[in-house]
Design an enzyme around this catalytic site. Structure first.
Site, PDB file in Angstrom:
ATOM      1  N   HIS A 234     -68.589  11.712 -22.341  1.00  0.00           N
ATOM      2  CA  HIS A 234     -67.229  10.852 -22.232  1.00  0.00           C
ATOM      3  C   HIS A 234     -67.698   9.416 -23.300  1.00  0.00           C
ATOM      4  CE1 HIS A 234     -65.833  12.880 -18.689  1.00  0.00           C
ATOM      5  NE2 HIS A 234     -66.603  13.038 -18.246  1.00  0.00           N
ATOM      6  N   ARG A 291     -57.625  -3.593 -22.328  1.00  0.00           N
ATOM      7  CA  ARG A 291     -58.093  -4.032 -22.860  1.00  0.00           C
ATOM      8  C   ARG A 291     -57.926  -4.492 -24.864  1.00  0.00           C
ATOM      9  NH1 ARG A 291     -61.445   0.040 -21.236  1.00  0.00           N
ATOM     10  NH2 ARG A 291     -62.112   1.225 -22.916  1.00  0.00           N
TER      11      ARG A 291
HETATM   12  C1  MV4 Z   1     -59.458  14.942 -16.923  1.00  0.00           C
HETATM   13  C2  MV4 Z   1     -59.540  16.222 -17.323  1.00  0.00           C
HETATM   14  C3  MV4 Z   1     -58.797  17.553 -16.839  1.00  0.00           C
HETATM   15  N1  MV4 Z   1     -58.315  17.586 -16.220  1.00  0.00           N
HETATM   16  N2  MV4 Z   1     -57.964  15.625 -15.766  1.00  0.00           N
HETATM   17  C4  MV4 Z   1     -62.041  12.390 -18.420  1.00  0.00           C
HETATM   18  C5  MV4 Z   1     -61.879  10.944 -18.440  1.00  0.00           C
HETATM   19  C6  MV4 Z   1     -61.076  10.083 -17.593  1.00  0.00           C
HETATM   20  N3  MV4 Z   1     -60.089   9.335 -18.531  1.00  0.00           N
HETATM   21  C7  MV4 Z   1     -59.829  10.991 -18.080  1.00  0.00           C
HETATM   22  N4  MV4 Z   1     -60.655  11.960 -17.716  1.00  0.00           N
HETATM   23  C8  MV4 Z   1     -60.715  13.689 -17.966  1.00  0.00           C
HETATM   24  N5  MV4 Z   1     -59.164  14.367 -16.999  1.00  0.00           N
HETATM   25  C9  MV4 Z   1     -57.755  16.507 -15.235  1.00  0.00           C
HETATM   26  N6  MV4 Z   1     -56.229  16.269 -14.386  1.00  0.00           N
HETATM   27  C10 MV4 Z   1     -60.745  16.319 -18.525  1.00  0.00           C
HETATM   28  C11 MV4 Z   1     -61.108  14.538 -18.717  1.00  0.00           C
HETATM   29  C12 MV4 Z   1     -62.215  15.015 -19.236  1.00  0.00           C
HETATM   30  C13 MV4 Z   1     -61.558  14.214 -20.640  1.00  0.00           C
HETATM   31  C14 MV4 Z   1     -61.258  13.411 -20.701  1.00  0.00           C
HETATM   32  C15 MV4 Z   1     -60.503  12.485 -21.814  1.00  0.00           C
HETATM   33  C16 MV4 Z   1     -61.533  12.385 -23.023  1.00  0.00           C
HETATM   34  C17 MV4 Z   1     -62.680  13.089 -22.851  1.00  0.00           C
HETATM   35  C18 MV4 Z   1     -62.481  13.845 -21.591  1.00  0.00           C
HETATM   36  C19 MV4 Z   1     -63.763  14.877 -21.379  1.00  0.00           C
HETATM   37  C20 MV4 Z   1     -64.405  15.536 -19.867  1.00  0.00           C
HETATM   38  C21 MV4 Z   1     -63.360  15.162 -19.162  1.00  0.00           C
END
Ligand code: MV4
Length: 497
Positions: A234, A291
């Site tokens: 992240h 932001r």
């Molecule tokens: C998710 C996902 C897979 N499926 N939601 C991570 C941060 C937050 N903004 C939401 N995130 C995620 N939500 C569903 N339904 C995977 C992630 C996620 C991710 C998202 C954006 C950038 C990097 C990430 C790394 C791991 C998981």
């Protein structure tokens, strides 16, 4: 607005002050005892120490910051990112004291700060969302039935979380109850709010976010997208604009969806709407960040728009000076976040003195940083040293310029992620655009940075024998130069420490 206070430190404080200066606006810096000799303090017209090094006692002191602003006759406060930037209580306090908060309304911050409230608001605007629960989980057996219907794996998310905090993957029904109980109690202790919800888990998503800008008169535009899939745990590593995977039609669709999300909370100022994009290029609204983001420069470079100036103009009540149709993107920009972390040792943060520090220069290169040679990197704050951004006429040129800039960047004394960045930029999957949020976990091994200069061919072979053999041109027109002899791995080795 004749004078603004920047309630932040480091590179973003400097970044904001530079635009203010160009607009003829005086600047006030606030700083902690650890930042007394920082460039942002010297750059400002006035500067006031607001407390000890720890953020809690300085950059997070809403009362002190407002007190300083009033004392110095400040008319606007820019919060930067992090710290108080998404704190609705602060935004409200600022306004209550007759000062303009350079950002959205406290109401918009509050709605988007709750993932559940954000989804609820967005739902009325017909925004695509990952299948999941309607609101907070109150009845676990009922939620389990829903999970069965959606299909495993599913993801439990904390409403008050964000940026990956408070997420839990559930792979099978047998684990559901236990994981749910854990997620709820974790959310309660971490955020003071135990609300969680469930979503279908998208396994290999791309992270694409849209920059939006709104004024006080209901006008909202999108400034295209940034792709931020290259991250580790992240923490974003590389961001680029535009995304190499979107078609013009998808770009328009995702941009218009982002504008609707912003409309759902009557958004004013600069904001970012995050989407998850699956392999079939379906996109789903995730959350909205209220932001200016770290990675805003890549958007500035492809649109020619100074986002900080726009924030200030909107805050002082001006109408947006352009419409959606006026906006065009040109070229390609890529940002590498340079962290004071050891890529050889699990990205452990490093501190110490910047014994040597020379920034790269030249065509298409922008460095946003907040430190200088000889300074100590404090332990108290974010480990990001600098943002190295390259612009090119196309993605291939942007990559080549960024790699060149990495080679020209000299950092001695503090371990950093420059060479790690070069590893990513030289990876065939990055070059071809075939990557998702699993890229780092899937492809990076510290051994790849250990190999000596002469063994660069070996690294290339380790990473990918197929492209290497034919020196094939990729879809983006970039030939992998891994085999092209001389490299600067050793030069960067010295910068690595
Ligand atoms: C998710 C996902 C897979 N499926 N939601 C991570 C941060 C937050 N903004 C939401 N995130 C995620 N939500 C569903 N339904 C995977 C992630 C996620 C991710 C998202 C954006 C950038 C990097 C990430 C790394 C791991 C998981």
């Amino acid at each position: 607005m004749k004078k603004i206070l920047v309630a932040n430190r480091g590179e973003i404080a400097l970044r904001v002050m530079k635009s203010a200066k160009e607009m003829g606006i005086k600047t006030v810096a606030v700083f902690s005892e650890a930042d007394r000799n920082s460039p942002h303090v010297r750059y400002a017209d006035e500067a006031v120490c607001i407390g000890p090094a720890s953020s809690k006692e300085s950059y997070l002191r809403r009362d002190k910051i407002v007190e300083v602003a009033k004392m110095l006759g400040v008319e606007g406060i820019h919060p930067g990112y992090g710290f108080l930037s998404e704190n609705a209580v602060f935004a409200k306090l600022v306004e209550e004291n007759g000062i303009t908060f350079i950002g959205p309304t406290p109401e918009a911050i509050e709605v988007m700060g709750s993932k559940l409230a954000a989804k609820e608001a967005a739902k009325k605007f017909d925004i695509p969302m990952v299948p999941g629960s309607e609101g907070a989980i109150t009845d676990i057996p009922e939620a389990k039935l829903l999970a069965d219907k959606i299909g495993y794996p599913i993801l439990i998310k904390a409403s008050a979380g964000g940026g990956g905090k408070g997420m839990r993957v559930v792979n099978a029904a047998a684990e559901f109850e236990e994981q749910m109980q854990r997620a709820q109690s974790e959310a309660l202790s971490a955020f003071g709010d135990g609300s969680v919800f469930i979503e279908k888990y998208v396994g290999s998503p791309k992270h694409i976010e849209v920059q939006v800008l709104g004024d006080n008169y209901g006008n909202i535009v999108y400034l295209f997208e940034r792709e931020c899939s290259i991250q580790r745990r992240h923490q974003k590593v590389i961001e680029e604009a535009p995304s190499s995977c979107l078609t013009p039609e998808k770009r328009k669709a995702i941009g218009e969806a982002a504008v609707k999300v912003a409309q759902s909370c009557a958004y004013i100022g600069a904001g970012t709407v995050e989407f998850l994009v699956d392999e079939a290029l379906n996109f789903y609204f995730l959350e909205m960040n209220t932001r200016l983001q770290v990675e805003h420069p890549v958007t500035e470079m492809i649109t020619g728009i100074d986002l900080v100036k726009e924030q200030i103009k909107v805050a002082r009540g001006e109408k947006l000076s352009f419409t959606q149709d006026d906006l065009v993107m040109r070229g390609h920009a890529i940002e590498l976040r340079v962290y004071a972390e050891d890529p050889m040792n699990n990205f452990l943060p490093d501190i110490g003195r910047l014994e040597q520090y020379k920034k790269p220069e030249g065509p298409g290169v922008r460095v946003d940083d907040g430190y200088e040679e000889g300074m100590d990197i404090p332990i108290y704050y974010d480990p990001m040293l600098a943002k190295l951004v390259a612009y090119g006429k196309d993605r291939g040129e942007a990559i080549e310029r960024l790699v060149r800039a990495i080679d020209d960047y000299k950092i001695v004394g503090v371990k950093n992620t420059l060479r790690f960045g070069k590893f990513v930029l030289r990876h065939p999957d990055f070059i071809s655009g075939q990557f998702d949020t699993n890229f780092v976990a899937k492809n990076y091994k510290p051994e790849y940075l250990k190999v000596e200069q002469d063994d660069e061919m070996e690294i290339a072979a380790l990473i990918s024998s197929h492209i290497y053999e034919g020196k094939k041109s990729t879809p983006n027109g970039v030939a992998t130069k891994a085999a092209a002899g001389k490299s600067n791995w050793v030069k960067n080795r010295s910068s690595y420490r």
